[in-house]
Design a protein around this motif. Structure first.
Motif, PDB file in Angstrom:
ATOM      1  N   PRO A 140       0.804  -1.228   0.000  1.00  0.00           N
ATOM      2  CA  PRO A 140       0.000   0.000   0.000  1.00  0.00           C
ATOM      3  C   PRO A 140       0.838   1.280   0.000  1.00  0.00           C
ATOM      4  CG  PRO A 140      -0.492  -1.368   1.948  1.00  0.00           C
ATOM      5  CD  PRO A 140       0.459  -2.143   1.090  1.00  0.00           C
ATOM      6  N   LEU A 141       2.009   1.254   0.645  1.00  0.00           N
ATOM      7  CA  LEU A 141       2.838   2.469   0.668  1.00  0.00           C
ATOM      8  C   LEU A 141       3.471   2.758  -0.694  1.00  0.00           C
ATOM      9  CD1 LEU A 141       4.730   2.475   4.083  1.00  0.00           C
ATOM     10  CD2 LEU A 141       2.853   3.948   3.323  1.00  0.00           C
ATOM     11  N   LEU A 146       3.200   6.443  -5.086  1.00  0.00           N
ATOM     12  CA  LEU A 146       3.139   6.751  -6.524  1.00  0.00           C
ATOM     13  C   LEU A 146       1.859   7.506  -6.874  1.00  0.00           C
ATOM     14  CD1 LEU A 146       4.537   3.393  -7.987  1.00  0.00           C
ATOM     15  CD2 LEU A 146       5.712   5.593  -7.786  1.00  0.00           C
ATOM     16  N   GLY A 147       1.126   7.888  -5.851  1.00  0.00           N
ATOM     17  CA  GLY A 147      -0.077   8.701  -6.077  1.00  0.00           C
ATOM     18  C   GLY A 147      -1.284   7.907  -6.530  1.00  0.00           C
ATOM     19  N   LEU A 148      -1.270   6.591  -6.252  1.00  0.00           N
ATOM     20  CA  LEU A 148      -2.374   5.760  -6.726  1.00  0.00           C
ATOM     21  C   LEU A 148      -3.478   5.654  -5.676  1.00  0.00           C
ATOM     22  CD1 LEU A 148      -0.277   2.886  -8.337  1.00  0.00           C
ATOM     23  CD2 LEU A 148      -1.279   4.909  -9.433  1.00  0.00           C
ATOM     24  N   ALA A 149      -4.672   5.343  -6.150  1.00  0.00           N
ATOM     25  CA  ALA A 149      -5.799   5.139  -5.245  1.00  0.00           C
ATOM     26  C   ALA A 149      -5.709   3.724  -4.655  1.00  0.00           C
ATOM     27  CB  ALA A 149      -7.106   5.314  -6.010  1.00  0.00           C
ATOM     28  N   GLU A 150      -6.426   3.540  -3.567  1.00  0.00           N
ATOM     29  CA  GLU A 150      -6.381   2.249  -2.854  1.00  0.00           C
ATOM     30  C   GLU A 150      -6.770   1.075  -3.756  1.00  0.00           C
ATOM     31  OE1 GLU A 150      -8.582   1.012   1.052  1.00  0.00           O
ATOM     32  OE2 GLU A 150      -7.843   3.078   1.233  1.00  0.00           O
ATOM     33  N   ASP A 151      -7.763   1.304  -4.621  1.00  0.00           N
ATOM     34  CA  ASP A 151      -8.255   0.209  -5.479  1.00  0.00           C
ATOM     35  C   ASP A 151      -7.355  -0.053  -6.688  1.00  0.00           C
ATOM     36  OD1 ASP A 151     -10.382  -0.196  -3.841  1.00  0.00           O
ATOM     37  OD2 ASP A 151     -11.804   0.960  -5.055  1.00  0.00           O
ATOM     38  N   ASP A 152      -6.472   0.866  -6.986  1.00  0.00           N
ATOM     39  CA  ASP A 152      -5.582   0.667  -8.134  1.00  0.00           C
ATOM     40  C   ASP A 152      -4.629  -0.497  -7.849  1.00  0.00           C
ATOM     41  OD1 ASP A 152      -6.751   2.902  -9.240  1.00  0.00           O
ATOM     42  OD2 ASP A 152      -5.118   4.252  -8.680  1.00  0.00           O
ATOM     43  N   GLU A 153      -4.208  -1.148  -8.912  1.00  0.00           N
ATOM     44  CA  GLU A 153      -3.252  -2.258  -8.760  1.00  0.00           C
ATOM     45  C   GLU A 153      -2.073  -2.056  -9.698  1.00  0.00           C
ATOM     46  OE1 GLU A 153      -3.369  -4.564  -6.550  1.00  0.00           O
ATOM     47  OE2 GLU A 153      -5.462  -4.566  -5.907  1.00  0.00           O
ATOM     48  N   ILE A 154      -0.887  -2.235  -9.147  1.00  0.00           N
ATOM     49  CA  ILE A 154       0.311  -2.229  -9.997  1.00  0.00           C
ATOM     50  C   ILE A 154       0.430  -3.628 -10.603  1.00  0.00           C
ATOM     51  CG2 ILE A 154       2.842  -2.115  -9.973  1.00  0.00           C
ATOM     52  CD1 ILE A 154       2.547  -0.050  -7.653  1.00  0.00           C
ATOM     53  N   VAL A 155       0.361  -3.710 -11.914  1.00  0.00           N
ATOM     54  CA  VAL A 155       0.507  -5.036 -12.543  1.00  0.00           C
ATOM     55  C   VAL A 155       1.957  -5.314 -12.912  1.00  0.00           C
ATOM     56  CG1 VAL A 155      -1.880  -5.099 -13.383  1.00  0.00           C
ATOM     57  CG2 VAL A 155      -0.054  -4.308 -14.905  1.00  0.00           C
ATOM     58  N   GLY A 156       2.776  -4.297 -12.904  1.00  0.00           N
ATOM     59  CA  GLY A 156       4.178  -4.574 -13.166  1.00  0.00           C
ATOM     60  C   GLY A 156       5.022  -3.318 -13.242  1.00  0.00           C
ATOM     61  N   PHE A 157       6.306  -3.526 -13.006  1.00  0.00           N
ATOM     62  CA  PHE A 157       7.309  -2.506 -13.285  1.00  0.00           C
ATOM     63  C   PHE A 157       7.985  -2.962 -14.577  1.00  0.00           C
ATOM     64  CE2 PHE A 157       7.129  -2.653  -8.559  1.00  0.00           C
ATOM     65  CZ  PHE A 157       6.652  -1.373  -8.323  1.00  0.00           C
ATOM     66  N   LEU A 158       7.784  -2.205 -15.631  1.00  0.00           N
ATOM     67  CA  LEU A 158       8.370  -2.581 -16.918  1.00  0.00           C
ATOM     68  C   LEU A 158       9.695  -1.852 -17.081  1.00  0.00           C
ATOM     69  CD1 LEU A 158       7.955  -4.200 -19.521  1.00  0.00           C
ATOM     70  CD2 LEU A 158       6.748  -2.211 -20.464  1.00  0.00           C
TER      71      LEU A 158
END
Ligand SMILES: Cc1cc2nc3c(=O)[nH]c(=O)nc-3n(C[C@H](O)[C@H](O)[C@H](O)COP(=O)(O)O)c2cc1C
Length: 182
Positions: A140-141, A146-158
């Motif tokens: 979550p941190l 990165l300024g994302l909302a709680e429901d957002d998901e990081i699917v990858g670091f490309l």
């Protein structure tokens, strides 16, 4: 390279160097991501580009999450160095929204398709890419950093850059093992 050769032969190369894609090449990479399949036209994507100072900002976010997790010195060092394995890291995010017909899983898949398309667009232009996650992609941190909302998901670091190692052999996989017919 034609499209089929790209799909059949591409490898993820972990070692890369500058230059990163820029200008028209980078825009083509974004556009490839933005052509990902997308149920109901939700466009559930965000691409956060880190290069130069941005790599340090990404490292700071990862280290802050590591400290909050009580990571030891060695793990913190690894996190601090992680983004610098490439001249550019694009965090590919699924901007998840509630939708009656499009479950979260489909929005994640769409963002995953975007990540893959971006990697392919990089490869076909002479760059290379490596898709990474690791436990901090889900922290979550890291999301809030990165300024994302709680429901957002990081699917990858490309990770993107210019190849700095030999390409690896393409593994042979017998389709019979994976394919069945009704
Ligand atoms: C969602 C996702 C997350 C991944 N995360 C990592 C990772 O954190 N570290 C890693 O070494 N490989 C990771 N991989 C695998 C590499 O990106 C790569 O696909 C793998 O090394 C196989 O190489 P190839 O793509 O050339 O077949 C991940 C792949 C996907 C699809």
């Amino acid at each position: 390279m034609d499209a089929l050769s790209l799909l059949l032969n591409r490898r993820s190369l972990p070692k890369m160097k500058a230059p990163a894609p820029q200008g028209e090449a980078l825009e083509a990479i974004f556009q490839a991501g933005l052509r990902a399949p997308d149920h109901a036209g939700l466009t559930p994507w965000q691409f956060i580009v880190a290069k130069e100072h941005g790599l340090q900002r990404l490292a700071d976010v990862l280290v802050a999450a590591g400290k909050a997790n009580g990571a030891d010195e060695a793990a913190l060092k690894k996190l601090a160095n992680a983004p610098f394995r490439a001249p550019m890291v694009i965090t590919v995010v699924a901007k998840v929204t509630a939708h009656a017909k499009v479950p979260v899983s489909e929005q994640l898949i769409s963002a995953g398709c975007a990540a893959h398309a971006m990697q392919m667009a990089a490869v076909t232009q002479g760059f290379t890419g490596f898709w990474r996650t690791g436990e901090y992609a889900y922290h979550p941190l890291v999301k809030s950093g990165l300024g994302l909302a709680e429901d957002d998901e990081i699917v990858g670091f490309l990770y993107l850059g210019t190849p700095d190692c030999q390409t690896a052999k393409v593994p042979v996989r017998e389709s019979e093992r994976f394919v069945s017919y009704l």
